[in-house]
Design a protein around this motif. Sequence first.
Motif, PDB file in Angstrom:
ATOM      1  N   GLY A 167       0.788  -1.217   0.000  1.00  0.00           N
ATOM      2  CA  GLY A 167       0.000   0.000   0.000  1.00  0.00           C
ATOM      3  C   GLY A 167       0.815   1.260   0.000  1.00  0.00           C
ATOM      4  N   ARG A 168       2.155   1.131   0.004  1.00  0.00           N
ATOM      5  CA  ARG A 168       3.001   2.329  -0.023  1.00  0.00           C
ATOM      6  C   ARG A 168       2.725   3.139  -1.279  1.00  0.00           C
ATOM      7  NH1 ARG A 168       9.538   2.288  -0.907  1.00  0.00           N
ATOM      8  NH2 ARG A 168       9.770   4.487  -1.282  1.00  0.00           N
ATOM      9  N   PRO A 169       2.579   4.455  -1.162  1.00  0.00           N
ATOM     10  CA  PRO A 169       2.256   5.265  -2.347  1.00  0.00           C
ATOM     11  C   PRO A 169       3.357   5.200  -3.384  1.00  0.00           C
ATOM     12  CG  PRO A 169       1.886   6.502  -0.336  1.00  0.00           C
ATOM     13  CD  PRO A 169       2.616   5.249   0.056  1.00  0.00           C
ATOM     14  N   PHE A 170       2.933   5.334  -4.636  1.00  0.00           N
ATOM     15  CA  PHE A 170       3.894   5.481  -5.716  1.00  0.00           C
ATOM     16  C   PHE A 170       4.570   6.830  -5.590  1.00  0.00           C
ATOM     17  CE2 PHE A 170       0.695   2.730  -7.939  1.00  0.00           C
ATOM     18  CZ  PHE A 170       1.493   1.614  -7.985  1.00  0.00           C
ATOM     19  N   THR A 171       5.674   6.990  -6.323  1.00  0.00           N
ATOM     20  CA  THR A 171       6.378   8.265  -6.312  1.00  0.00           C
ATOM     21  C   THR A 171       5.999   9.069  -7.531  1.00  0.00           C
ATOM     22  OG1 THR A 171       8.217   7.317  -7.503  1.00  0.00           O
ATOM     23  CG2 THR A 171       8.327   7.246  -5.111  1.00  0.00           C
ATOM     24  N   GLY A 172       6.215  10.375  -7.449  1.00  0.00           N
ATOM     25  CA  GLY A 172       5.913  11.262  -8.569  1.00  0.00           C
ATOM     26  C   GLY A 172       4.476  11.726  -8.508  1.00  0.00           C
ATOM     27  N   GLU A 179      -3.620  -3.715 -13.550  1.00  0.00           N
ATOM     28  CA  GLU A 179      -4.762  -4.592 -13.290  1.00  0.00           C
ATOM     29  C   GLU A 179      -4.308  -5.834 -12.511  1.00  0.00           C
ATOM     30  OE1 GLU A 179      -7.881  -4.228 -13.684  1.00  0.00           O
ATOM     31  OE2 GLU A 179      -8.316  -2.895 -15.351  1.00  0.00           O
ATOM     32  N   ALA A 180      -3.176  -6.395 -12.896  1.00  0.00           N
ATOM     33  CA  ALA A 180      -2.671  -7.572 -12.188  1.00  0.00           C
ATOM     34  C   ALA A 180      -2.244  -7.221 -10.768  1.00  0.00           C
ATOM     35  CB  ALA A 180      -1.507  -8.190 -12.955  1.00  0.00           C
ATOM     36  N   LEU A 181      -1.636  -6.034 -10.575  1.00  0.00           N
ATOM     37  CA  LEU A 181      -1.249  -5.620  -9.228  1.00  0.00           C
ATOM     38  C   LEU A 181      -2.468  -5.446  -8.332  1.00  0.00           C
ATOM     39  CD1 LEU A 181       1.633  -3.002  -9.697  1.00  0.00           C
ATOM     40  CD2 LEU A 181       1.776  -5.275  -8.674  1.00  0.00           C
ATOM     41  N   VAL A 182      -3.523  -4.859  -8.862  1.00  0.00           N
ATOM     42  CA  VAL A 182      -4.737  -4.688  -8.052  1.00  0.00           C
ATOM     43  C   VAL A 182      -5.347  -6.045  -7.729  1.00  0.00           C
ATOM     44  CG1 VAL A 182      -7.061  -3.705  -8.012  1.00  0.00           C
ATOM     45  CG2 VAL A 182      -5.175  -2.378  -8.952  1.00  0.00           C
ATOM     46  N   ALA A 183      -5.269  -6.996  -8.664  1.00  0.00           N
ATOM     47  CA  ALA A 183      -5.773  -8.342  -8.380  1.00  0.00           C
ATOM     48  C   ALA A 183      -4.985  -8.983  -7.241  1.00  0.00           C
ATOM     49  CB  ALA A 183      -5.707  -9.205  -9.632  1.00  0.00           C
ATOM     50  N   LEU A 184      -3.670  -8.718  -7.203  1.00  0.00           N
ATOM     51  CA  LEU A 184      -2.843  -9.244  -6.116  1.00  0.00           C
ATOM     52  C   LEU A 184      -3.109  -8.511  -4.805  1.00  0.00           C
ATOM     53  CD1 LEU A 184       0.688  -9.768  -7.742  1.00  0.00           C
ATOM     54  CD2 LEU A 184      -0.742 -11.525  -6.679  1.00  0.00           C
ATOM     55  N   HIS A 185      -3.306  -7.179  -4.878  1.00  0.00           N
ATOM     56  CA  HIS A 185      -3.477  -6.351  -3.683  1.00  0.00           C
ATOM     57  C   HIS A 185      -4.712  -5.470  -3.863  1.00  0.00           C
ATOM     58  CE1 HIS A 185       0.493  -7.724  -2.567  1.00  0.00           C
ATOM     59  NE2 HIS A 185       1.026  -7.173  -3.646  1.00  0.00           N
ATOM     60  N   PRO A 186      -5.899  -6.045  -3.711  1.00  0.00           N
ATOM     61  CA  PRO A 186      -7.115  -5.276  -3.996  1.00  0.00           C
ATOM     62  C   PRO A 186      -7.332  -4.084  -3.079  1.00  0.00           C
ATOM     63  CG  PRO A 186      -7.632  -7.511  -3.243  1.00  0.00           C
ATOM     64  CD  PRO A 186      -6.163  -7.443  -3.373  1.00  0.00           C
ATOM     65  N   ASP A 187      -6.667  -4.060  -1.933  1.00  0.00           N
ATOM     66  CA  ASP A 187      -6.851  -2.944  -1.000  1.00  0.00           C
ATOM     67  C   ASP A 187      -5.761  -1.880  -1.124  1.00  0.00           C
ATOM     68  OD1 ASP A 187      -9.116  -4.152   0.034  1.00  0.00           O
ATOM     69  OD2 ASP A 187      -7.983  -5.286   1.526  1.00  0.00           O
ATOM     70  N   SER A 188      -4.926  -1.969  -2.153  1.00  0.00           N
ATOM     71  CA  SER A 188      -3.844  -1.008  -2.302  1.00  0.00           C
ATOM     72  C   SER A 188      -4.389   0.306  -2.869  1.00  0.00           C
ATOM     73  CB  SER A 188      -2.764  -1.572  -3.229  1.00  0.00           C
ATOM     74  OG  SER A 188      -1.826  -0.579  -3.544  1.00  0.00           O
ATOM     75  N   VAL A 189      -4.254   1.362  -2.107  1.00  0.00           N
ATOM     76  CA  VAL A 189      -4.754   2.668  -2.541  1.00  0.00           C
ATOM     77  C   VAL A 189      -3.969   3.214  -3.737  1.00  0.00           C
ATOM     78  CG1 VAL A 189      -5.103   5.070  -1.836  1.00  0.00           C
ATOM     79  CG2 VAL A 189      -5.709   3.198  -0.281  1.00  0.00           C
ATOM     80  N   PRO A 190      -2.636   3.175  -3.733  1.00  0.00           N
ATOM     81  CA  PRO A 190      -1.907   3.716  -4.892  1.00  0.00           C
ATOM     82  C   PRO A 190      -2.256   2.994  -6.189  1.00  0.00           C
ATOM     83  CG  PRO A 190      -0.432   3.453  -3.036  1.00  0.00           C
ATOM     84  CD  PRO A 190      -1.699   2.761  -2.657  1.00  0.00           C
ATOM     85  N   ALA A 246     -10.800   7.748   1.803  1.00  0.00           N
ATOM     86  CA  ALA A 246     -11.048   9.188   1.673  1.00  0.00           C
ATOM     87  C   ALA A 246      -9.991  10.017   2.372  1.00  0.00           C
ATOM     88  CB  ALA A 246     -12.433   9.532   2.207  1.00  0.00           C
ATOM     89  N   ASP A 247      -9.383   9.472   3.428  1.00  0.00           N
ATOM     90  CA  ASP A 247      -8.367  10.218   4.167  1.00  0.00           C
ATOM     91  C   ASP A 247      -6.967  10.039   3.585  1.00  0.00           C
ATOM     92  OD1 ASP A 247      -8.303   7.532   4.826  1.00  0.00           O
ATOM     93  OD2 ASP A 247      -7.659   7.881   6.895  1.00  0.00           O
ATOM     94  N   GLN A 248      -6.822   9.250   2.503  1.00  0.00           N
ATOM     95  CA  GLN A 248      -5.495   8.980   1.929  1.00  0.00           C
ATOM     96  C   GLN A 248      -5.323   9.555   0.522  1.00  0.00           C
ATOM     97  OE1 GLN A 248      -4.180   4.792   2.435  1.00  0.00           O
ATOM     98  NE2 GLN A 248      -6.063   4.489   3.615  1.00  0.00           N
ATOM     99  N   VAL A 249      -6.378  10.094  -0.044  1.00  0.00           N
ATOM    100  CA  VAL A 249      -6.297  10.580  -1.421  1.00  0.00           C
ATOM    101  C   VAL A 249      -6.751  12.034  -1.477  1.00  0.00           C
ATOM    102  CG1 VAL A 249      -6.663   8.300  -2.428  1.00  0.00           C
ATOM    103  CG2 VAL A 249      -8.635   9.758  -1.932  1.00  0.00           C
ATOM    104  N   ASP A 250      -6.430  12.672  -2.581  1.00  0.00           N
ATOM    105  CA  ASP A 250      -6.866  14.038  -2.833  1.00  0.00           C
ATOM    106  C   ASP A 250      -8.254  13.971  -3.466  1.00  0.00           C
ATOM    107  OD1 ASP A 250      -7.362  16.576  -3.901  1.00  0.00           O
ATOM    108  OD2 ASP A 250      -5.234  16.960  -4.268  1.00  0.00           O
ATOM    109  N   LEU A 251      -9.286  14.250  -2.665  1.00  0.00           N
ATOM    110  CA  LEU A 251     -10.654  14.129  -3.163  1.00  0.00           C
ATOM    111  C   LEU A 251     -10.927  15.127  -4.286  1.00  0.00           C
ATOM    112  CD1 LEU A 251     -12.588  13.606   0.207  1.00  0.00           C
ATOM    113  CD2 LEU A 251     -11.882  11.886  -1.469  1.00  0.00           C
ATOM    114  N   GLY A 252     -10.287  16.280  -4.233  1.00  0.00           N
ATOM    115  CA  GLY A 252     -10.464  17.251  -5.303  1.00  0.00           C
ATOM    116  C   GLY A 252      -9.977  16.709  -6.636  1.00  0.00           C
TER     117      GLY A 252
END
Length: 813
Positions: A52-57, A751-762, A792-798
Amino acid sequence: MLVRPRVAEGHGTPPDDYRPRCCDEVFSAAHKDLPMDVTAGSPHAHPHRSPGRPFTGAASFAGGARSAVRVVVATVILSCMVSDGTPTRGDETAASKPAAALRALDIEGLADRIRPSVVVITIEGRDGRPLGVGSGFVVSPDGLIATNLHVIGEARPIRVRLADGRKFDVTEVHATDRAMDLAVVRIAARDLPALSLADTRSVRPGRPVVAIGNPLGLELSVVAGVVSGRRDIDGKPMFQLAIPIEQGNSGGPAVDADGKVIGILTLKSALSDNLGFAVDAAALRPLLEKPNPIPIEKWLTIGALDPRRWRTYFGASWRRRAGRIHVQGRGEGLGRRSLCIWQGGVPDGEFDVQVLARLHDDDGAAGLVFHFDGEMRHYGFYPSGGQLRLSRFDGPDVFSWRVLREVPGKAYRPGDWNALRVHIRGAHVECYCNGHRVITFDVQSYSRGQVGLCQFRETEAEFRSFRVGRNLPPLVPTEAEITAIAGLLQDWNHAAGIDPELLARHPQPNDRVRLALIEYARRLERKAERIRKLAGAAHVRSVAEQIARIFDPENESAPDLIRAALLVAALDNPELDVAAYVRQFEAMAEELRNRTAGTKNAAEKLAMLDRYFFEDLGFHGGRTNYYSPANSYLNDVMDDREGLPITLGILYAELGRRIGLALDGVGLPGHFVVRYTPDKGPPVWIDVFDRGKRLTRDQAAAKSRSITGEEPDEHAFAPLPPDRIVERMLRNLIGIAQRREDEAALLRYVEALVALHPDSVPERTFRAYLRYRGEQYDGAIRDIQWLRRHAADQVDLGQLDRLRQAIEAARSD
C-alpha cells in the motif's frame, strides 16, 4: 495525483563502468551486472514494505491528458534530421571495414582532387537571411551544379559558394526530378572543375568511397567508407553506405577511387551514425541530357500564394499546391507564430470561418485566426498537442498571449483531416471541431478584423476548403446525413458486392454522400476497435484473476510460481500456451532429478544444477537488450535462454527446489539474487545473472550499493514470498512501459497488481487514471467510488472529483 509505480530492478544512474552504447539502451555483452533503469529518478521498491506504499511522482489528471502515448518507428529519415541509434549486425561489420578497404587508396590525394568541385548551397528567406545549408558539386564546366531537390526547396533564392570562396546567385533551375529528389542548378560561371559520373552498374558492396560535404555547417569535410549494399527506398535506387551523413551533407558527392561520382548523399539512417544512403548517380544522367530549365524569376513564383487573396505575416513558408495551402518552417512571431491572412474581407454581422486542416506533427499547432487587426492582435482556434485551444494574442511577447480556453481534443483526429469552424455572432464565439462544438466564449477585446490561418512551433501543416461567409455548408457530414446513410445500408447484402446504384435513392448530392459514407465507415471502424479493446480487457481480467487465485490464502495447494510468472507474460500475449510451458519446465525438472538421483550431497547437487542450467541449457544474462520486455517474459526466457536477474532466478531456484535444495529468491534493491541455505554454515547468495557467481553477504550488499548508491538494510536479505516476486516482475514491466509511454501496457500490469493487492490505494488510484485514458469509463468510476468509500483520508478528493468530471466530459463527447 498521477501516481507512478515503484521500480524493482535498478536505479536512475548506472555506475561509471556501465556505458550504454546508444539511445535505445542496447548494451555491449562485455558489460556486466547491468542495472534495471526503468524509471529514471525513481526510488527503489523495497520488497518488504507494504504494497500500500504510495507510488512516487505526481502530476494532475488534467495534465496527464496532454501526454498522449506516442509510438514512433522509423528506418530512414531525411538527412536534415539527426538521429542516434544502433547499427544492425551487418552494418556494424561493414562499418568496421573502411580502414582496411581504403588502405590502398590515397584518401588525402583524392580529397584534394575533388574538393574544388564541391560547393556550399544556401537557401535564403524573404529577409535575405540563410534558411538552410546543403552541399552540391559541379557536373559541367559551364556552371551546372547537382544537388538534392530538398536542399534547394521551393520558390526560394539560392546561392552557391565555390570552394575558392566565390559566390554566385543561381540563375536557373536547370532540371528537377521530385521522385528521385534530384536537382541541377546553373550559375553564371565558366571553366569550373567538373566531376564525372561513374558507370554505377559495376559498383558492388565493399567498394571504397569518399564523400565531401558540409555536415553540421563544417564546410568541405571529408569522410571515407565503403558501399555496403544496394537498396530501393520509396522507388529510388540507392547505395547503402557505411559512412556518416549529417545535416548539410545532403547533395554532396560520394566518389570512387577514380574520383568519379557514384551517388548523391541523400538519406541518413535512423539506426546508426555510420550508415547513410546515396541516390545512384545514374539517375542524374536524364536530367543532364533532357533538362527542364526554369529561370530563377519563375522558380521564385512556383507555388506562391495569390497576393490578391492571401498575405502572410511573421515568416515560415506558405505555399499552394494541388489546391491546398502548405506551411512549414519557423515562424517569427510569439510562440514561433506565423499567419496567412485572407484578403477577401469578412461579412458584417453573423458569419462563419472554416477550413479543413491536417497537421503532420501531433505535437504541433495550426488552425484558424479571426479578428486580426493587421499588426499583432487576433484570436486563434487551433489544435495544440492533442488539445483544442482558443487563445488571444495582444502583442509580440509572451506576456501578451493568453489561452482563453483549452479542452481535451476528443473530437480531433490526429494525422487526419479535421474540420475547424468558428461561428461569430457579435461578441459570442463558438468553436467546432469535426462538427462538435467544443468551446463557447464571449470575446471582449476585439470584435472585428480579418480572418485566416495560423501556424506555431515550426509545425508542418496543410489546409484546404477555406471558406468565410454566412450559412456555409458544413465541411463534415451532419448527423442527419449519417443517419440516412446508415438506414440506407441497413439492409445491404454485403456478400452481393458493391453496387453504387444503391446510393441513387439518397437525396443528397454525390459529394455529400461520399462524406457521409466515409464518416459512417470511420464510426464503424471505431466501434470495431472498441470491441477489440473489450476483448483485450476481458483477457487481462481473466489472467489477473488467475494470478490472484494462485496466491489466494484459502488455496490449499502451494503457490505455483512458474505458472504465475508465465501468466505475467500472458498479459501481453493472449496466444501464449501457459500449460505447455509449465509442462516444458516440469520436463526440465524431471531431467535434472534423474541426473541427481544418486546424489545426496547438497553441495554436489548445487554444482550439478549449475552445470545443467548454465552449460547444458545455456541460460545467461540478457545484456544485449537489457530493457526488452522479452527478458521479463518467462516463456521467452525459456525459449531464448536469456533474461533478467529475476526471471533467471525464478527458473534456477524452482529447479533447485525440485531436487531438494533450499533456494529462495531475494529481492535486493536493484538486483535479484538467489539465496542458498546449506545444512551447515552461513547462507550463500548466488548471482544467477552472472552465471551463478557466489557472493558473501557483504559482496551482495556491495553489488546492491553499487547500483542504488544506498546501503541495503537487513530486511532486504530475507527471502521474498512468491507473490512479492510476481509483484516485482510486474513493477519491472511497469517501468519499461513508462519509458515507452505505453499506457495500454501500464493498465495491463496495474490490473494484475490490483488483483494481487485489492486494497492497495496507490494501485487503485493509478488504475482509475489509466482506465480513464483507456476509455474504460465505468471501471474508472468504480475505482473512484471505492477510493471515496475506503480511502477518503489517503487521497486528494479534489483530484478525484476532477478526474470524474473529465470522465463525464469524455463520455459526452
